[in-house]
Each structure stands twice: as structure tokens, then as C-alpha cells.
Design a protein around this motif. Structure first.
Motif, PDB file in Angstrom:
ATOM      1  N   GLY A 218       0.813  -1.214   0.000  1.00 25.75           N
ATOM      2  CA  GLY A 218       0.000   0.000   0.000  1.00 25.75           C
ATOM      3  C   GLY A 218       0.842   1.258   0.000  1.00 25.75           C
ATOM      4  O   GLY A 218       0.545   2.222  -0.713  1.00 25.75           O
ATOM      5  N   LEU A 219       1.912   1.267   0.783  1.00 34.95           N
ATOM      6  CA  LEU A 219       2.798   2.438   0.822  1.00 34.95           C
ATOM      7  C   LEU A 219       3.508   2.637  -0.519  1.00 34.95           C
ATOM      8  O   LEU A 219       3.673   3.778  -0.981  1.00 34.95           O
ATOM      9  CB  LEU A 219       3.822   2.267   1.939  1.00 34.95           C
ATOM     10  N   LEU A 220       3.922   1.550  -1.142  1.00 34.39           N
ATOM     11  CA  LEU A 220       4.563   1.654  -2.452  1.00 34.39           C
ATOM     12  C   LEU A 220       3.590   2.181  -3.503  1.00 34.39           C
ATOM     13  O   LEU A 220       3.958   2.999  -4.360  1.00 34.39           O
ATOM     14  CB  LEU A 220       5.101   0.286  -2.877  1.00 34.39           C
ATOM     15  N   LEU A 221       2.336   1.731  -3.429  1.00 35.98           N
ATOM     16  CA  LEU A 221       1.329   2.232  -4.373  1.00 35.98           C
ATOM     17  C   LEU A 221       1.018   3.701  -4.136  1.00 35.98           C
ATOM     18  O   LEU A 221       0.725   4.449  -5.074  1.00 35.98           O
ATOM     19  CB  LEU A 221       0.045   1.408  -4.272  1.00 35.98           C
ATOM     20  N   LEU A 222       1.066   4.134  -2.884  1.00 33.50           N
ATOM     21  CA  LEU A 222       0.863   5.554  -2.580  1.00 33.50           C
ATOM     22  C   LEU A 222       1.954   6.394  -3.220  1.00 33.50           C
ATOM     23  O   LEU A 222       1.687   7.457  -3.797  1.00 33.50           O
ATOM     24  CB  LEU A 222       0.840   5.762  -1.066  1.00 33.50           C
TER      25      LEU A 222
END
Length: 221
Positions: A59-63
């Protein structure tokens, strides 16, 4: 590398990390079936913490990827609504993925073994997060299909098919899951269908990240 390039590379990393860890963990988890069980069920039982970490980091990488996408789209001569909705959809996907990791799903379809199958508030929250994730993974390719095409019409076709396959596979997985829970079809291939939806969605994210790193791929039509 430039900051925007690093942000776009984060999307490629998410597209590789999340499915790879799901498939590897699922193939080696005792009592778990990639054909039968959903990806979310890896967040329960033995080694459940591994998928919690996987979903949150993903999720953090996609953000970060959504941020890089926004920066790239805003550089277009005439940024349209895609410059707004594309990053918004990806942000919804990354938030949903993180929530799905933090809030575990309920035991179902015999996994984890020896755990009663119950429906809890946490399970409902997880289910809603999963719905948002698949909806966003399906909608994003449609929204950005023409905006990222450059001079390649094939990209439009690939993006639209990706979005269609994500939503079709996710819906079929949901139907198969319910049929299995009701005893109408056992074992149903709910896991296979859900994993397929995730693979197609994250494969598109990898392709979009690689495409955005090349020049002349953003433009209005």
C-alpha cells in the motif's frame, strides 16, 4: 534517479512484491490452497503476519506510485480529468490494500484449519476494503488507457482488457466463494479467480510504471 522516477519505480516494486509474496506464501502454507482460498486468508493462521506486512508495504509503495503518476500527468500540455482521477483511484487502491492487511478477514472455507467460520465486524471491514481494492484496480486502467497511450494504440486495448479482466475475475471469485460457502459447489475455484484478478491488476501497474518512465507517453487525444 530523479524523484519522480523513484516514485514510479515504487509502483513497479509493488506490482512485483505483492503478488509474488502471495503466491509464494500460498504455495508453501500448510492447509492453504491457491485454487480454493482467497489471498486475504493468508493474513490469518500460520504466518499471517507476513501478509499483513506485505499488504501494508504494498500500500505504501502504491501511494508513492500514485504521487509519481500525479506529477507525470500534470506535466502534460493539457492535463485532463485523468490527471485527477487516475491518482485518486490508485490512492484508493493503496489505502484499501493497507486496511486489508491491518484488519484480517474471517476464517472461511476451512482455513485456518480448526478455526470456526464466523462473521465479524472486522471481517466486514476487510471485505469492504477488498471491494474497493478490486474496483480501483479495474477502473484505473480504463481511466488512463488513452492518456498514457503515446503513439501506441495497443496500450489502449491492453489497458481496457486488463480492467475488464480484473472486474470479471473478481466478480466470478465472489460468486464462487458464495457457492462454496452454501455447499452448492465444492471446492469452488474462488482462490484461483481472485489471484488471477490480482495478477492482472498488478501486472498493469508494472506496465504503466515502465511506460511512464519512458518519454512521450503522456498526452491528450
Amino acid at each position: 534517479m530523479r524523484p519522480t522516477t523513484i516514485l514510479l519505480t515504487c509502483g513497479i516494486a509493488a506490482g512485483l512484491l505483492v503478488p509474488a509474496l502471495i503466491l509464494t506464501d500460498g504455495a508453501t502454507r500448510p492447509g492453504y490452497s491457491l485454487l480454493h482460498h482467497g489471498a486475504s486468508q493468508l493474513g490469518t493462521g500460520q504466518r499471517g503476519w507476513l501478509q499483513t506486512v506485505n499488504f501494508v508495504i504494498g500500500g505504501l509503495l502504491l501511494l508513492a506510485f500514485a504521487t509519481g503518476l500525479r506529477r507525470m500527468l500534470c506535466r502534460a500540455p493539457q492535463p485532463g480529468r485523468e490527471a485527477i482521477w487516475g491518482p485518486i483511484l490508485l490512492t484508493a487502491a493503496d489505502l484499501a490494500l493497507a486496511v486489508a492487511g491491518i484488519v484480517p478477514t474471517d476464517p472461511a472455507l476451512g482455513y485456518p484449519p480448526d478455526r470456526p467460520e464466523v462473521i465479524t465486524a472486522a471481517g466486514r471491514v476487510h471485505g469492504l476494503a477488498g471491494l474497493v481494492l478490486f474496483a480501483a484496480l479495474a477502473a484505473t486502467p480504463f481511466v488512463l488507457a488513452r492518456h498514457l497511450r503515446g503513439s501506441n494504440q495497443g496500450w489502449v486495448t491492453y489497458s481496457r482488457w486488463s480492467g475488464a479482466l480484473v472486474i470479471a475475475s473478481a466478480l466470478a471469485a465472489g460468486i464462487a466463494f458464495r457457492l462454496d460457502m452454501q455447499g452448492a459447489l465444492r471446492p469452488a475455484p474462488a482462490g484461483l479467480l481472485e489471484h488471477a484478478a490480482l495478477l492482472v491488476g498488478f501486472a498493469w501497474i508494472i506496465a504503466a510504471g515502465l511506460r511512464l518512465r519512458r518519454p512521450n507517453t503522456v498526452g491528450e487525444v
